[in-house]
Design a protein around this motif. Structure first.
Motif, PDB file in Angstrom:
ATOM      1  N   PRO A 110     -34.127  18.274  18.243  1.00  0.00           N
ATOM      2  CA  PRO A 110     -32.786  18.096  17.661  1.00  0.00           C
ATOM      3  C   PRO A 110     -32.697  18.560  16.211  1.00  0.00           C
ATOM      4  O   PRO A 110     -31.644  19.035  15.773  1.00  0.00           O
ATOM      5  CB  PRO A 110     -32.554  16.579  17.765  1.00  0.00           C
ATOM      6  CG  PRO A 110     -33.505  16.099  18.799  1.00  0.00           C
ATOM      7  CD  PRO A 110     -34.704  16.988  18.682  1.00  0.00           C
ATOM      8  N   LEU A 111     -33.775  18.415  15.473  1.00  0.00           N
ATOM      9  CA  LEU A 111     -33.768  18.854  14.083  1.00  0.00           C
ATOM     10  C   LEU A 111     -33.743  20.372  13.989  1.00  0.00           C
ATOM     11  O   LEU A 111     -32.978  20.954  13.205  1.00  0.00           O
ATOM     12  CB  LEU A 111     -34.992  18.304  13.351  1.00  0.00           C
ATOM     13  CG  LEU A 111     -35.117  16.780  13.257  1.00  0.00           C
ATOM     14  CD1 LEU A 111     -36.433  16.393  12.587  1.00  0.00           C
ATOM     15  CD2 LEU A 111     -33.947  16.196  12.488  1.00  0.00           C
ATOM     16  N   LEU A 112     -34.585  21.040  14.784  1.00  0.00           N
ATOM     17  CA  LEU A 112     -34.626  22.499  14.760  1.00  0.00           C
ATOM     18  C   LEU A 112     -33.267  23.095  15.107  1.00  0.00           C
ATOM     19  O   LEU A 112     -32.797  24.025  14.441  1.00  0.00           O
ATOM     20  CB  LEU A 112     -35.690  23.006  15.738  1.00  0.00           C
ATOM     21  CG  LEU A 112     -37.155  22.748  15.364  1.00  0.00           C
ATOM     22  CD1 LEU A 112     -38.070  23.124  16.521  1.00  0.00           C
ATOM     23  CD2 LEU A 112     -37.558  23.511  14.103  1.00  0.00           C
ATOM     24  N   HIS A 113     -32.648  22.554  16.134  1.00  0.00           N
ATOM     25  CA  HIS A 113     -31.352  23.086  16.556  1.00  0.00           C
ATOM     26  C   HIS A 113     -30.224  22.633  15.635  1.00  0.00           C
ATOM     27  O   HIS A 113     -29.111  23.173  15.702  1.00  0.00           O
ATOM     28  CB  HIS A 113     -31.066  22.674  18.001  1.00  0.00           C
ATOM     29  CG  HIS A 113     -31.923  23.392  19.004  1.00  0.00           C
ATOM     30  ND1 HIS A 113     -31.623  24.657  19.463  1.00  0.00           N
ATOM     31  CD2 HIS A 113     -33.085  23.034  19.598  1.00  0.00           C
ATOM     32  CE1 HIS A 113     -32.559  25.045  20.318  1.00  0.00           C
ATOM     33  NE2 HIS A 113     -33.457  24.080  20.423  1.00  0.00           N
ATOM     34  N   GLY A 114     -30.502  21.661  14.790  1.00  0.00           N
ATOM     35  CA  GLY A 114     -29.472  21.140  13.887  1.00  0.00           C
ATOM     36  C   GLY A 114     -29.523  21.703  12.479  1.00  0.00           C
ATOM     37  O   GLY A 114     -28.853  21.187  11.581  1.00  0.00           O
ATOM     38  N   GLY A 115     -30.333  22.729  12.253  1.00  0.00           N
ATOM     39  CA  GLY A 115     -30.345  23.365  10.939  1.00  0.00           C
ATOM     40  C   GLY A 115     -31.564  23.078  10.095  1.00  0.00           C
ATOM     41  O   GLY A 115     -31.641  23.507   8.941  1.00  0.00           O
ATOM     42  N   ILE A 116     -32.567  22.346  10.649  1.00  0.00           N
ATOM     43  CA  ILE A 116     -33.802  22.053   9.920  1.00  0.00           C
ATOM     44  C   ILE A 116     -34.890  22.972  10.462  1.00  0.00           C
ATOM     45  O   ILE A 116     -35.461  22.724  11.525  1.00  0.00           O
ATOM     46  CB  ILE A 116     -34.230  20.576  10.081  1.00  0.00           C
ATOM     47  CG1 ILE A 116     -33.042  19.647   9.834  1.00  0.00           C
ATOM     48  CG2 ILE A 116     -35.390  20.266   9.154  1.00  0.00           C
ATOM     49  CD1 ILE A 116     -32.387  19.806   8.477  1.00  0.00           C
ATOM     50  N   HIS A 117     -35.160  24.047   9.748  1.00  0.00           N
ATOM     51  CA  HIS A 117     -36.141  25.021  10.214  1.00  0.00           C
ATOM     52  C   HIS A 117     -37.533  24.604   9.736  1.00  0.00           C
ATOM     53  O   HIS A 117     -37.754  24.426   8.535  1.00  0.00           O
ATOM     54  CB  HIS A 117     -35.815  26.416   9.681  1.00  0.00           C
ATOM     55  CG  HIS A 117     -36.817  27.452  10.078  1.00  0.00           C
ATOM     56  ND1 HIS A 117     -36.749  28.126  11.284  1.00  0.00           N
ATOM     57  CD2 HIS A 117     -37.924  27.913   9.447  1.00  0.00           C
ATOM     58  CE1 HIS A 117     -37.779  28.959  11.368  1.00  0.00           C
ATOM     59  NE2 HIS A 117     -38.498  28.848  10.266  1.00  0.00           N
ATOM     60  N   LEU A 118     -38.460  24.431  10.668  1.00  0.00           N
ATOM     61  CA  LEU A 118     -39.826  24.024  10.349  1.00  0.00           C
ATOM     62  C   LEU A 118     -40.783  25.158  10.684  1.00  0.00           C
ATOM     63  O   LEU A 118     -40.802  25.651  11.812  1.00  0.00           O
ATOM     64  CB  LEU A 118     -40.202  22.761  11.138  1.00  0.00           C
ATOM     65  CG  LEU A 118     -39.316  21.540  10.865  1.00  0.00           C
ATOM     66  CD1 LEU A 118     -39.670  20.395  11.802  1.00  0.00           C
ATOM     67  CD2 LEU A 118     -39.436  21.099   9.409  1.00  0.00           C
ATOM     68  N   GLY A 119     -41.567  25.567   9.712  1.00  0.00           N
ATOM     69  CA  GLY A 119     -42.512  26.660   9.894  1.00  0.00           C
ATOM     70  C   GLY A 119     -43.946  26.169   9.861  1.00  0.00           C
ATOM     71  O   GLY A 119     -44.260  25.110  10.393  1.00  0.00           O
ATOM     72  N   ILE A 120     -44.823  26.934   9.217  1.00  0.00           N
ATOM     73  CA  ILE A 120     -46.251  26.606   9.216  1.00  0.00           C
ATOM     74  C   ILE A 120     -46.724  26.301   7.801  1.00  0.00           C
ATOM     75  O   ILE A 120     -46.157  26.758   6.814  1.00  0.00           O
ATOM     76  CB  ILE A 120     -47.102  27.734   9.828  1.00  0.00           C
ATOM     77  CG1 ILE A 120     -46.957  29.030   9.021  1.00  0.00           C
ATOM     78  CG2 ILE A 120     -46.718  27.953  11.276  1.00  0.00           C
ATOM     79  CD1 ILE A 120     -47.850  30.153   9.514  1.00  0.00           C
ATOM     80  N   ASP A 121     -47.774  25.506   7.731  1.00  0.00           N
ATOM     81  CA  ASP A 121     -48.398  25.144   6.462  1.00  0.00           C
ATOM     82  C   ASP A 121     -49.868  24.860   6.754  1.00  0.00           C
ATOM     83  O   ASP A 121     -50.372  25.208   7.832  1.00  0.00           O
ATOM     84  CB  ASP A 121     -47.669  23.936   5.849  1.00  0.00           C
ATOM     85  CG  ASP A 121     -48.052  23.690   4.395  1.00  0.00           C
ATOM     86  OD1 ASP A 121     -47.823  24.582   3.564  1.00  0.00           O
ATOM     87  OD2 ASP A 121     -48.592  22.610   4.088  1.00  0.00           O
ATOM     88  N   MET A 122     -50.535  24.188   5.867  1.00  0.00           N
ATOM     89  CA  MET A 122     -51.964  23.934   5.989  1.00  0.00           C
ATOM     90  C   MET A 122     -52.314  23.297   7.335  1.00  0.00           C
ATOM     91  O   MET A 122     -51.706  22.315   7.757  1.00  0.00           O
ATOM     92  CB  MET A 122     -52.417  23.001   4.854  1.00  0.00           C
ATOM     93  CG  MET A 122     -53.915  22.789   4.775  1.00  0.00           C
ATOM     94  SD  MET A 122     -54.348  21.621   3.446  1.00  0.00           S
ATOM     95  CE  MET A 122     -53.704  22.491   2.017  1.00  0.00           C
TER      96      MET A 122
END
Length: 386
Positions: A110-122
């Motif tokens: 729901p967050l990804l489709h709602g405008g919260i883009h999560l990518g990669i980190d450590m």
């Protein structure tokens, strides 16, 4: 009117609670973690996903705040966010790892489709990102109210893997030039993951000498380290195969031995608070550049400033990966350019923003005592939000 109603509230001198904090327990599987959205701008926020054994909600919140500041300094209309997953022996390898990221994808859908883009980190790889994007049915090419991205996300983003290191390298060169240095600098790089390797290549290509490199196993030093040879024996997580080291190098397993190497420039490209109140007195370099997030504690920054050394914080130097992703999410990239021209456009954009912010920060620092970052942030907020 953006969702960010009062950008002044985001300065380090005026802390506020995050816009949104989600505790992750897992959907169709078990995970422990958090997503923290520090701020929203035009309904959007973004940041990476970190998976380490010691990650905490407080750490994720600090990283999300850093993302807000990065995007403000870069002049991008998008808020800051971050995700953290607690790594265990069971969820870090093989089928357990894939299941972890499938669970993560279902949970944050729901967050990804709602405008919260999560990518990669450590601790999270592009392959892990592909898994949780797939499980969430999320494709950054499409977002309600925005034009479609005309190319696949991986086609755009994966060629930019060295963009963060490029920006960190530009920050280092700019800081060295601001200090009046014209001859080759002796460089120590703490952390040899993707960012550390890219910075090492960048600086070596421009005539500087890499004399020290630290990974989780210790510190390698020499009058001149063979960067290409060391890159060739390093895995994707930044671990150098010490059984294959060149014969002329010195290896120290003493804690923080990278601080003891005679150097002009120190690049911090690994863990949180690598430079801290307990070890900052050992600093020999006169220029410090944060290539990692939260690389120095507040106390360490104060000690560095008091010593007369220059420090470029990660919110300025470490913008390449986040900035290139944000440029795509906010549809600022000229996608009509050819593959190579588009890549060059992004690298040039990152370099220009890093160079400008580094120069302005150091100018403020030279003009008065105290932390120059809040003043620079206030100026950039005014430019961005009016």
């Amino acid at each position: 009117m953006s969702d960010l109603e009062n950008p002044q509230d985001l300065s380090q001198d005026h802390p506020k609670d995050p816009a949104l904090t989600v505790h992750l327990n897992g959907s169709g599987g078990s995970i422990k973690g958090w997503v923290v959205v520090d701020s929203l701008v035009d309904g959007l926020a973004m940041g990476g996903t970190r998976m380490t054994t010691g990650v905490t909600e407080e750490e994720v919140a600090g990283l999300a705040r850093d993302m807000t500041e990065k995007f403000t300094l870069a002049g991008l209309r998008i808020g800051g966010a971050k995700a953290g997953i607690v790594a265990t022996a069971a969820n870090s390898e093989g089928a357990g790892r894939e299941q972890t990221f499938r669970t993560f994808g279902r949970t944050v859908k729901p967050l990804l489709h709602g405008g919260i883009h999560l990518g990669i980190d450590m601790g999270v790889t592009p392959a892990d990102r592909a898994v949780f994007f797939d499980e969430a049915g999320y494709d950054p090419r499409y977002r309600l109210g925005a034009p479609d991205m005309p190319i696949d996300w991986r086609t755009y983003y994966e060629p930019l893997i060295d963009c963060t290191g490029h920006g960190v390298g530009v920050a280092a060169l700019t800081a060295l030039e601001a200090g009046g240095r014209t001859e080759p600098a002796r460089v120590v790089i703490q952390g040899f993951g993707a960012v550390g390797r890219a910075v090492a290549r960048f600086l070596e290509d421009r005539g500087h000498l890499v004399v020290g490199i630290a990974d989780v196993q210790g510190t390698i030093s020499a009058d001149r380290l063979p960067v290409a040879d060391l890159v060739a024996i390093t895995d994707e997580f930044g671990r150098i195969d010490h059984s294959r080291l060149p014969q002329h190098v010195t290896v120290s397993r003493e804690p923080d031995a990278w601080l003891d190497v005679d150097a002009d420039l120190l690049v911090l490209a690994a863990q949180k608070y690598a430079l801290n109140a307990e070890n900052a007195h050992r600093l020999r370099a006169r220029v410090v550049v944060e290539g990692a997030n939260l690389a120095s504690s507040a106390e360490a920054k104060e000690k560095v400033a008091a010593s007369g050394a220059a420090l470029v914080p990660g919110v300025i130097a470490n913008i390449g990966g986040a900035g290139s992703a944000a440029l795509a999410v906010t549809r600022k990239v000229p996608f009509e350019l050819s593959h190579e021209a588009r890549k060059q456009w992004v690298f040039d954009w990152v370099a220009d923003r890093v160079r400008l912010n580094t120069r302005d920060l150091l100018d403020i620092a030279a003009s008065r005592a105290g932390n120059p970052l809040p003043e620079l942030l206030a100026a950039r907020r005014q430019e961005l939000f009016g």
